[in-house]
Write an enzyme that holds these catalytic residues in place. Structure first.
Site, PDB file in Angstrom:
ATOM      1  N   LYS A  13       0.835  -1.212   0.000  1.00 10.16           N
ATOM      2  CA  LYS A  13       0.000   0.000   0.000  1.00 10.16           C
ATOM      3  C   LYS A  13       0.869   1.261   0.000  1.00 10.16           C
ATOM      4  CE  LYS A  13      -2.141  -1.154   3.848  1.00 10.16           C
ATOM      5  NZ  LYS A  13      -1.440  -2.421   4.128  1.00 10.16           N
ATOM      6  N   ARG A  88     -10.016   0.882   8.654  1.00 12.35           N
ATOM      7  CA  ARG A  88      -9.579  -0.490   8.909  1.00 12.35           C
ATOM      8  C   ARG A  88     -10.610  -1.266   9.721  1.00 12.35           C
ATOM      9  NH1 ARG A  88      -3.584   0.534   8.624  1.00 12.35           N
ATOM     10  NH2 ARG A  88      -2.536  -1.456   8.546  1.00 12.35           N
ATOM     11  N   ARG A 127      11.315  -5.531   5.307  1.00 12.40           N
ATOM     12  CA  ARG A 127      11.040  -4.103   5.011  1.00 12.40           C
ATOM     13  C   ARG A 127      11.993  -3.193   5.790  1.00 12.40           C
ATOM     14  NH1 ARG A 127       5.087  -1.833   5.336  1.00 12.40           N
ATOM     15  NH2 ARG A 127       5.051  -2.857   7.378  1.00 12.40           N
ATOM     16  N   ARG A 155      11.026  -1.213  11.375  1.00 10.82           N
ATOM     17  CA  ARG A 155       9.923  -0.919  12.292  1.00 10.82           C
ATOM     18  C   ARG A 155       9.822  -1.952  13.408  1.00 10.82           C
ATOM     19  NH1 ARG A 155       4.825   0.222   8.420  1.00 10.82           N
ATOM     20  NH2 ARG A 155       3.824  -0.859  10.160  1.00 10.82           N
ATOM     21  N   ARG A 166      -1.044  -8.760  13.277  1.00 14.79           N
ATOM     22  CA  ARG A 166      -1.590  -7.778  12.325  1.00 14.79           C
ATOM     23  C   ARG A 166      -2.403  -8.467  11.236  1.00 14.79           C
ATOM     24  NH1 ARG A 166       3.898  -5.174  11.162  1.00 14.79           N
ATOM     25  NH2 ARG A 166       2.878  -3.930   9.562  1.00 14.79           N
TER      26      ARG A 166
HETATM   27  P1  ADP Z   1       1.073  -1.683   7.349  1.00 12.28           P
HETATM   28  O1  ADP Z   1       1.810  -0.750   6.402  1.00 12.28           O
HETATM   29  O2  ADP Z   1       1.901  -2.811   7.753  1.00 12.28           O
HETATM   30  O3  ADP Z   1      -0.273  -2.091   6.807  1.00 12.28           O
HETATM   31  P2  ADP Z   1       0.489   0.671   8.900  1.00 12.28           P
HETATM   32  O4  ADP Z   1       1.719   1.488   8.839  1.00 12.28           O
HETATM   33  O5  ADP Z   1      -0.641   1.077   8.009  1.00 12.28           O
HETATM   34  O6  ADP Z   1       0.846  -0.859   8.681  1.00 12.28           O
HETATM   35  O7  ADP Z   1      -0.054   0.624  10.383  1.00 12.28           O
HETATM   36  C1  ADP Z   1       0.797   0.286  11.454  1.00 12.28           C
HETATM   37  C2  ADP Z   1      -0.013   0.167  12.731  1.00 12.28           C
HETATM   38  O8  ADP Z   1      -0.647   1.432  13.019  1.00 12.28           O
HETATM   39  C3  ADP Z   1      -1.156  -0.834  12.702  1.00 12.28           C
HETATM   40  O9  ADP Z   1      -0.726  -2.151  12.984  1.00 12.28           O
HETATM   41  C4  ADP Z   1      -2.067  -0.268  13.804  1.00 12.28           C
HETATM   42  O10 ADP Z   1      -1.563  -0.565  15.086  1.00 12.28           O
HETATM   43  C5  ADP Z   1      -1.933   1.224  13.588  1.00 12.28           C
HETATM   44  N1  ADP Z   1      -2.949   1.716  12.634  1.00 12.28           N
HETATM   45  C6  ADP Z   1      -2.728   2.243  11.390  1.00 12.28           C
HETATM   46  N2  ADP Z   1      -3.885   2.577  10.800  1.00 12.28           N
HETATM   47  C7  ADP Z   1      -4.878   2.242  11.676  1.00 12.28           C
HETATM   48  C8  ADP Z   1      -6.303   2.317  11.637  1.00 12.28           C
HETATM   49  N3  ADP Z   1      -6.966   2.809  10.567  1.00 12.28           N
HETATM   50  N4  ADP Z   1      -6.982   1.881  12.738  1.00 12.28           N
HETATM   51  C9  ADP Z   1      -6.354   1.407  13.820  1.00 12.28           C
HETATM   52  N5  ADP Z   1      -5.019   1.284  13.902  1.00 12.28           N
HETATM   53  C10 ADP Z   1      -4.273   1.703  12.847  1.00 12.28           C
HETATM   54  P1  ADP Z   2       2.143  -1.871   3.198  1.00 16.75           P
HETATM   55  O1  ADP Z   2       2.141  -0.353   3.196  1.00 16.75           O
HETATM   56  O2  ADP Z   2       0.920  -2.446   2.542  1.00 16.75           O
HETATM   57  O3  ADP Z   2       2.388  -2.445   4.546  1.00 16.75           O
HETATM   58  P2  ADP Z   2       4.745  -1.635   1.830  1.00 16.75           P
HETATM   59  O4  ADP Z   2       4.514  -0.792   0.620  1.00 16.75           O
HETATM   60  O5  ADP Z   2       5.426  -1.008   2.984  1.00 16.75           O
HETATM   61  O6  ADP Z   2       3.349  -2.338   2.272  1.00 16.75           O
HETATM   62  O7  ADP Z   2       5.543  -2.932   1.350  1.00 16.75           O
HETATM   63  C1  ADP Z   2       5.945  -3.938   2.288  1.00 16.75           C
HETATM   64  C2  ADP Z   2       7.315  -4.478   1.877  1.00 16.75           C
HETATM   65  O8  ADP Z   2       7.191  -5.202   0.645  1.00 16.75           O
HETATM   66  C3  ADP Z   2       8.369  -3.397   1.624  1.00 16.75           C
HETATM   67  O9  ADP Z   2       9.612  -3.872   2.068  1.00 16.75           O
HETATM   68  C4  ADP Z   2       8.354  -3.209   0.115  1.00 16.75           C
HETATM   69  O10 ADP Z   2       9.627  -2.796  -0.389  1.00 16.75           O
HETATM   70  C5  ADP Z   2       8.000  -4.614  -0.379  1.00 16.75           C
HETATM   71  N1  ADP Z   2       7.189  -4.584  -1.608  1.00 16.75           N
HETATM   72  C6  ADP Z   2       6.261  -3.651  -1.974  1.00 16.75           C
HETATM   73  N2  ADP Z   2       5.717  -3.967  -3.166  1.00 16.75           N
HETATM   74  C7  ADP Z   2       6.296  -5.132  -3.553  1.00 16.75           C
HETATM   75  C8  ADP Z   2       6.149  -5.976  -4.711  1.00 16.75           C
HETATM   76  N3  ADP Z   2       5.296  -5.679  -5.686  1.00 16.75           N
HETATM   77  N4  ADP Z   2       6.910  -7.103  -4.761  1.00 16.75           N
HETATM   78  C9  ADP Z   2       7.771  -7.408  -3.753  1.00 16.75           C
HETATM   79  N5  ADP Z   2       7.953  -6.659  -2.643  1.00 16.75           N
HETATM   80  C10 ADP Z   2       7.232  -5.530  -2.549  1.00 16.75           C
END
Ligand code: ADP
Ligand code: ADP
Length: 208
Positions: A13, A88, A127, A155, A166
């Site tokens: 994302k 979410r 990541r 992270r 998660r």
């Molecule tokens: P990821 O990129 O792995 O999907 P995020 O960076 O979006 O994770 O979110 C990291 C953490 O922040 C989540 O595991 C949660 O604890 C909190 N968080 C983010 N967005 C929300 C939301 N919309 N509602 C509740 N908690 C959230």
């Molecule tokens: P999210 O915001 O959904 O948690 P991220 O964009 O942070 O996801 O991506 C999670 C991890 O996967 C990062 O280390 C990123 O570099 C890697 N990644 C993102 N897109 C791809 C892809 N298309 N193929 C392989 N790895 C990816």
């Protein structure tokens, strides 16, 4: 254009949002990034959010909806926005709907980035992010340049243990918002497996 990105942790994302906001020229609103900024700043909200985030649990809805409401009230978010990681939960989706309706606004599309669970753990554990530029890397799939290696951040919630919580939270609390938006015919399912360029192309095609 008002777009929501939904998908499991590690679906890509953040990676795709960074590309899409320059394509559509709209602000990127990531609740995860906002919570991490609050944790770093040491605010009361940051301290509260930190406990939930470390354990891989969702931050309570009232806190989350409050920060999104404040952000959407800022001028740059009036004409369009890419919401990454929000809503979410069903109550968050309902609160967003009420917020937008009150302003005569609506969501244009919900991009559901689909990546199977068995690929998620590898993506999350490898990541790394660059605190100076915000760029997201992966040790194997998108290796960072050697000269910035020392400053990269891993992270605290990107451990195998936290990612399992998660993923469970995603399936139990976030997946139920998909039917909420399907009823409104807004959901665009996009295969998140492939190179980042391939995925960007798929998203742009789904949105056009
Ligand atoms: P990821 O990129 O792995 O999907 P995020 O960076 O979006 O994770 O979110 C990291 C953490 O922040 C989540 O595991 C949660 O604890 C909190 N968080 C983010 N967005 C929300 C939301 N919309 N509602 C509740 N908690 C959230
Ligand atoms: P999210 O915001 O959904 O948690 P991220 O964009 O942070 O996801 O991506 C999670 C991890 O996967 C990062 O280390 C990123 O570099 C890697 N990644 C993102 N897109 C791809 C892809 N298309 N193929 C392989 N790895 C990816």
């Amino acid at each position: 254009m008002r777009i929501i990105f939904i998908g499991p942790p590690g679906a890509g994302k953040g990676t795709q949002a960074a590309r899409l906001v320059s394509h559509f020229d709209i602000p990127h609103v990531s609740t995860g990034d906002m919570f991490r900024a609050a944790v770093k700043a040491g605010t009361d909200m940051g301290k509260l959010a930190d406990e939930y985030m470390r354990a891989g649990n969702l931050v309570p809805d009232d806190v989350t909806v409050g920060i999104v409401r404040d952000r959407l009230n800022e001028d740059d978010a009036k004409a369009g926005v890419l919401l990454d990681g929000f809503p979410r939960t069903v109550p968050q989706a309902e609160a967003l709907e009420a917020m937008l309706n009150a302003e005569g606004m609506a969501i244009d599309a919900v991009v559901l980035l689909e990546v199977p669970d068995d690929l998620i753990v590898d993506r999350i554990v490898g990541r790394r992010s660059d605190p100076e530029t915000g760029a997201i890397y992966h040790l194997q799939f998108n290796p960072p340049p050697a000269e910035i290696m020392d400053r990269l951040v891993h992270r605290k919630d990107d451990t195998e243990e936290a990612v399992r919580s998660r993923l469970a939270a995603y399936h139990a609390q976030t997946a139920p918002i998909i039917p909420f938006y399907e009823e409104k015919a807004l959901v665009k399912r996009v295969d998140g497996v492939g190179t980042p360029d391939e995925v960007t192309e798929r998203i742009i095609k789904a949105l056009s």
